[in-house]
Write a protein that holds these residues in place. Structure first.
Motif, PDB file in Angstrom:
ATOM      1  N   ALA A   1       0.819  -1.419   0.063  1.00 36.64           N
ATOM      2  CA  ALA A   1       0.096  -0.132  -0.230  1.00 36.64           C
ATOM      3  C   ALA A   1       1.009   0.807   0.288  1.00 36.64           C
ATOM      4  O   ALA A   1       0.932   2.330  -0.232  1.00 36.64           O
ATOM      5  N   ALA A   2       2.066   1.321   0.576  1.00 33.41           N
ATOM      6  CA  ALA A   2       2.652   2.565   1.103  1.00 33.41           C
ATOM      7  C   ALA A   2       3.581   2.534  -0.832  1.00 33.41           C
ATOM      8  O   ALA A   2       3.745   4.180  -0.936  1.00 33.41           O
ATOM      9  N   LEU A   3       3.819   1.485  -1.238  1.00 37.63           N
ATOM     10  CA  LEU A   3       4.199   1.593  -2.687  1.00 37.63           C
ATOM     11  C   LEU A   3       3.399   2.205  -3.527  1.00 37.63           C
ATOM     12  O   LEU A   3       4.056   2.779  -4.744  1.00 37.63           O
ATOM     13  N   LYS A   4       1.824   2.322  -3.722  1.00 41.82           N
ATOM     14  CA  LYS A   4       0.841   2.621  -4.436  1.00 41.82           C
ATOM     15  C   LYS A   4       1.124   4.311  -4.107  1.00 41.82           C
ATOM     16  O   LYS A   4       0.729   5.052  -5.740  1.00 41.82           O
ATOM     17  N   GLY A   5       0.979   4.628  -3.520  1.00 37.64           N
ATOM     18  CA  GLY A   5       1.149   6.188  -2.974  1.00 37.64           C
ATOM     19  C   GLY A   5      -0.099   6.860  -2.660  1.00 37.64           C
ATOM     20  O   GLY A   5      -0.964   6.062  -2.266  1.00 37.64           O
ATOM     21  N   ARG A   6      -0.635   7.529  -3.517  1.00 35.13           N
ATOM     22  CA  ARG A   6      -1.846   8.751  -3.423  1.00 35.13           C
ATOM     23  C   ARG A   6      -2.752   7.787  -3.732  1.00 35.13           C
ATOM     24  O   ARG A   6      -3.564   7.207  -4.490  1.00 35.13           O
ATOM     25  N   GLY A   7      -4.205   9.068  -3.667  1.00 34.13           N
ATOM     26  CA  GLY A   7      -5.162   8.173  -4.091  1.00 34.13           C
ATOM     27  C   GLY A   7      -5.741   9.192  -4.561  1.00 34.13           C
ATOM     28  O   GLY A   7      -5.647  10.325  -5.265  1.00 34.13           O
ATOM     29  N   GLY A   8      -7.323   8.874  -4.851  1.00 32.20           N
ATOM     30  CA  GLY A   8      -8.157   9.437  -5.204  1.00 32.20           C
ATOM     31  C   GLY A   8      -7.537   9.872  -6.842  1.00 32.20           C
ATOM     32  O   GLY A   8      -7.070   9.561  -8.015  1.00 32.20           O
ATOM     33  N   LEU A   9      -8.367  11.521  -7.342  1.00 31.92           N
ATOM     34  CA  LEU A   9      -7.966  12.113  -8.434  1.00 31.92           C
ATOM     35  C   LEU A   9      -5.982  11.710  -8.801  1.00 31.92           C
ATOM     36  O   LEU A   9      -5.559  11.947  -9.966  1.00 31.92           O
ATOM     37  N   ALA A  10      -4.558  12.038  -8.338  1.00 33.67           N
ATOM     38  CA  ALA A  10      -3.036  11.969  -7.731  1.00 33.67           C
ATOM     39  C   ALA A  10      -3.375  10.582  -8.575  1.00 33.67           C
ATOM     40  O   ALA A  10      -2.502  10.140  -9.140  1.00 33.67           O
ATOM     41  N   ARG A  11      -4.002   9.873  -8.076  1.00 30.55           N
ATOM     42  CA  ARG A  11      -3.483   7.675  -8.276  1.00 30.55           C
ATOM     43  C   ARG A  11      -4.246   8.359  -9.678  1.00 30.55           C
ATOM     44  O   ARG A  11      -3.075   7.171 -10.115  1.00 30.55           O
ATOM     45  N   ILE A  12      -5.288   9.073  -9.867  1.00 34.63           N
ATOM     46  CA  ILE A  12      -5.449   8.026 -11.305  1.00 34.63           C
ATOM     47  C   ILE A  12      -4.515   9.424 -12.893  1.00 34.63           C
ATOM     48  O   ILE A  12      -3.972   8.525 -13.485  1.00 34.63           O
ATOM     49  N   CYS A  13      -3.675  10.282 -12.007  1.00 39.24           N
ATOM     50  CA  CYS A  13      -3.668  10.632 -13.000  1.00 39.24           C
ATOM     51  C   CYS A  13      -1.768   9.510 -13.491  1.00 39.24           C
ATOM     52  O   CYS A  13      -1.544  10.092 -14.136  1.00 39.24           O
ATOM     53  N   ASN A  14      -1.882   9.432 -11.458  1.00 36.56           N
ATOM     54  CA  ASN A  14       0.048   8.308 -12.101  1.00 36.56           C
ATOM     55  C   ASN A  14      -0.509   7.522 -13.096  1.00 36.56           C
ATOM     56  O   ASN A  14       0.683   6.755 -13.584  1.00 36.56           O
ATOM     57  N   ALA A  15      -1.492   7.441 -12.657  1.00 37.37           N
ATOM     58  CA  ALA A  15      -1.459   5.608 -13.120  1.00 37.37           C
ATOM     59  C   ALA A  15      -1.597   6.098 -14.840  1.00 37.37           C
ATOM     60  O   ALA A  15      -1.034   4.916 -15.636  1.00 37.37           O
ATOM     61  N   ALA A  16      -2.223   7.230 -15.184  1.00 38.94           N
ATOM     62  CA  ALA A  16      -2.353   7.120 -16.641  1.00 38.94           C
ATOM     63  C   ALA A  16      -0.822   7.504 -17.062  1.00 38.94           C
ATOM     64  O   ALA A  16      -0.544   7.407 -18.237  1.00 38.94           O
ATOM     65  N   GLY A  17      -0.148   8.512 -16.530  1.00 40.51           N
ATOM     66  CA  GLY A  17       1.161   8.270 -16.069  1.00 40.51           C
ATOM     67  C   GLY A  17       1.915   7.255 -16.586  1.00 40.51           C
ATOM     68  O   GLY A  17       3.186   6.790 -18.033  1.00 40.51           O
TER      69      GLY A  17
ATOM     70  N   SER B   1       0.620   3.911 -17.103  1.00 39.50           N
ATOM     71  CA  SER B   1       0.411   3.519 -18.543  1.00 39.50           C
ATOM     72  C   SER B   1       0.948   4.285 -19.981  1.00 39.50           C
ATOM     73  O   SER B   1       1.907   3.298 -21.059  1.00 39.50           O
ATOM     74  N   LEU B   2       0.796   5.560 -20.217  1.00 34.91           N
ATOM     75  CA  LEU B   2       2.132   6.584 -21.113  1.00 34.91           C
ATOM     76  C   LEU B   2       3.271   5.934 -21.640  1.00 34.91           C
ATOM     77  O   LEU B   2       3.589   5.852 -22.303  1.00 34.91           O
ATOM     78  N   ALA B   3       4.005   5.800 -20.067  1.00 34.06           N
ATOM     79  CA  ALA B   3       5.194   5.544 -20.367  1.00 34.06           C
ATOM     80  C   ALA B   3       5.445   3.440 -20.549  1.00 34.06           C
ATOM     81  O   ALA B   3       6.198   3.281 -21.383  1.00 34.06           O
ATOM     82  N   GLY B   4       4.119   3.249 -20.577  1.00 31.36           N
ATOM     83  CA  GLY B   4       4.771   1.666 -20.706  1.00 31.36           C
ATOM     84  C   GLY B   4       4.264   1.377 -22.396  1.00 31.36           C
ATOM     85  O   GLY B   4       4.725   0.867 -22.775  1.00 31.36           O
ATOM     86  N   LEU B   5       3.181   2.170 -22.851  1.00 31.94           N
ATOM     87  CA  LEU B   5       2.901   2.172 -24.249  1.00 31.94           C
ATOM     88  C   LEU B   5       4.724   3.021 -24.960  1.00 31.94           C
ATOM     89  O   LEU B   5       4.835   2.920 -26.321  1.00 31.94           O
ATOM     90  N   LYS B   6       5.121   3.770 -24.529  1.00 32.95           N
ATOM     91  CA  LYS B   6       5.942   4.319 -25.156  1.00 32.95           C
ATOM     92  C   LYS B   6       6.772   3.337 -25.101  1.00 32.95           C
ATOM     93  O   LYS B   6       7.865   3.125 -25.702  1.00 32.95           O
ATOM     94  N   ALA B   7       7.098   2.494 -24.044  1.00 35.76           N
ATOM     95  CA  ALA B   7       8.440   1.421 -23.895  1.00 35.76           C
ATOM     96  C   ALA B   7       8.443   0.953 -24.849  1.00 35.76           C
ATOM     97  O   ALA B   7       9.104  -0.188 -25.037  1.00 35.76           O
TER      98      ALA B   7
END
Length: 130
Positions: A12-28, A30-36
């Motif tokens: 849970a500590a590694l997951k970090g933030r919740g809410g909108l910040a978590r969605i923004c992190n997840a989107a980032g 995902s984009l890094a995964g697509l680029k890779a």
């Protein structure tokens, strides 16, 4: 009281933030995964280009909305399966580059999933267009 570390708390500590910040992190991520995937996987690049060809074709075809959705959905599914196949290969290679029957099996199954997805693309496009 146990002195054992709580693996769920650490995760849970590694997951970090919740809410909108978590969605923004997840989107980032995902984009890094697509680029890779695009940078490092020739098969993914080929499927991206195939999608860039077939999706506009699907939009121009004189077919029903459901058929159009299926034509587009199945080619996007091919991209999804390729991402999962590449993730399996990367994970197996991260564990060890040594030849091992289970590693080979995992990679072969990922490849088989991609083969089936591509056969599905051909089948669906063939049935709808013919």
């Amino acid at each position: 009281m146990s002195s054992e570390p709580n693996p769920l708390g650490a995760a849970a500590a590694l997951k970090g933030r919740g809410g909108l910040a978590r969605i923004c992190n997840a989107a980032g991520y995902s984009l890094a995964g697509l680029k890779a995937a695009y940078a490092g996987e020739a098969a993914f690049r080929q499927l991206v280009w195939l999608n860039l060809l077939l999706i506009p074709v699907a939009l121009l075809l004189d077919v029903s909305r459901v058929e159009r959705a299926v034509l587009i959905g199945v080619v996007v599914l091919g991209l999804i399966v390729e991402l999962l196949n590449s993730a399996i290969e990367a994970t197996v290679d991260r564990i060890s580059l040594d030849l091992h029957p289970l590693s080979g099996r995992a990679k072969d199954m990922g490849s088989a999933a991609q083969l089936l997805a591509l056969c599905l693309v051909g089948l669906i496009w063939g049935v709808i267009l013919l």
